[in-house]
Motif scaffolding. Structure first.
Motif, PDB file in Angstrom:
ATOM      1  N   GLN A  97       0.867  -1.236  -0.087  1.00  0.00           N
ATOM      2  CA  GLN A  97       0.006   0.090  -0.038  1.00  0.00           C
ATOM      3  C   GLN A  97       1.035   1.256   0.016  1.00  0.00           C
ATOM      4  O   GLN A  97       1.826   1.188   0.957  1.00  0.00           O
ATOM      5  CB  GLN A  97      -1.150   0.182   1.329  1.00  0.00           C
ATOM      6  CG  GLN A  97      -2.006  -0.887   1.140  1.00  0.00           C
ATOM      7  CD  GLN A  97      -2.903  -0.672   2.377  1.00  0.00           C
ATOM      8  OE1 GLN A  97      -2.696   0.049   3.483  1.00  0.00           O
ATOM      9  NE2 GLN A  97      -4.150  -1.220   2.234  1.00  0.00           N
ATOM     10  N   GLN A  99       0.956   5.115   0.827  1.00  0.00           N
ATOM     11  CA  GLN A  99       0.361   6.121   1.456  1.00  0.00           C
ATOM     12  C   GLN A  99       1.214   7.593   1.345  1.00  0.00           C
ATOM     13  O   GLN A  99       2.228   7.694   0.999  1.00  0.00           O
ATOM     14  CB  GLN A  99       0.409   5.803   2.908  1.00  0.00           C
ATOM     15  CG  GLN A  99       0.024   4.323   3.200  1.00  0.00           C
ATOM     16  CD  GLN A  99       0.061   3.968   4.585  1.00  0.00           C
ATOM     17  OE1 GLN A  99       0.976   4.504   5.359  1.00  0.00           O
ATOM     18  NE2 GLN A  99      -0.333   2.870   5.027  1.00  0.00           N
ATOM     19  N   HIS A 105      -3.987   6.077   2.548  1.00  0.00           N
ATOM     20  CA  HIS A 105      -3.695   4.963   1.404  1.00  0.00           C
ATOM     21  C   HIS A 105      -4.172   5.660   0.122  1.00  0.00           C
ATOM     22  O   HIS A 105      -5.333   6.280  -0.023  1.00  0.00           O
ATOM     23  CB  HIS A 105      -4.561   3.664   1.478  1.00  0.00           C
ATOM     24  CG  HIS A 105      -4.689   2.642   0.672  1.00  0.00           C
ATOM     25  ND1 HIS A 105      -5.356   1.712   0.676  1.00  0.00           N
ATOM     26  CD2 HIS A 105      -3.394   2.323  -0.375  1.00  0.00           C
ATOM     27  CE1 HIS A 105      -5.174   1.078  -0.401  1.00  0.00           C
ATOM     28  NE2 HIS A 105      -4.029   1.258  -1.159  1.00  0.00           N
TER      29      HIS A 105
END
Length: 195
Positions: A97, A99, A105
């Protein structure tokens, strides 16, 4: 921001995990080096192989490889973004993920095929023949936004030493090139030995 496709080519003659990132014209964009013998994963990104100008630091928040979050900072010590490895998802397909600086996210990197990962792990265990897996099973990774739009794809190119990767832009949709490319550079260091 970048002239795609980009190419990541690892050096063979060093014990460290390092590579050059070039654009479609062959211009060097970055020289990436993983610091060896550190308790926490730590990657440094320079302007070139002389390592005289540091551009970015990418450092893990944990000693062990479990739900790690890597913070990307620029040379002014400002947080550019973060990358979180999804440990449980990565058993099936490598998943990260991406960010923003606040921890929201914004993008996802995911391996395209779990089957390639599975077959490569079996093939790689076969004595002598397994050394050739780099020519046969070459994983692909795709970066998507939160709507599922595919932005960028990274492909491991066939090679004996697993040293060449190509990054291709897939969409004209605006995205943060800087964070996406830096995150792919981190991921490629961690996933290099596969395929």
């Amino acid at each position: 921001m970048y002239n795609y496709p980009l190419n990541f080519v690892f050096k063979i003659a060093t014990i460290s995990n390092d590579f050059s990132a070039t654009d479609a014209s062959g211009n060097i964009l970055f020289y990436v080096r993983e610091k060896m013998f550190k308790f926490r994963d730590h990657v440094k990104v320079y302007t070139n192989s002389n390592k005289n100008q540091l551009l970015y630091d990418i450092e893990s928040n944990k000693i062990i490889d479990f739900q790690q979050t890597f913070t990307i900072t620029n040379h002014q010590k400002q947080v550019v973004g973060k990358v979180r490895k999804k440990t449980f998802s990565s058993f099936i397909k490598a998943t990260y993920q991406l960010q923003d600086a606040q921890g929201n996210h914004i993008y996802t990197i995911k391996e395209r095929s779990a089957m390639v990962r599975f077959i490569d792990s079996i093939f790689g265990e076969i004595p002598i023949i397994g050394m050739l897996s780099g020519y046969v099973f070459n994983p692909k990774y795709v970066v998507t936004d939160l709507k599922g739009v595919e932005l960028v794809e990274m492909v491991k190119k066939p090679s004996f030493w697993g040293r060449k990767f190509e990054v291709q832009k897939l969409s004209n949709t605006f995205f943060n090139d800087e964070q996406v490319v830096l995150s792919l550079m981190l991921m490629v260091i961690q996933q290099r030995d596969r395929g």
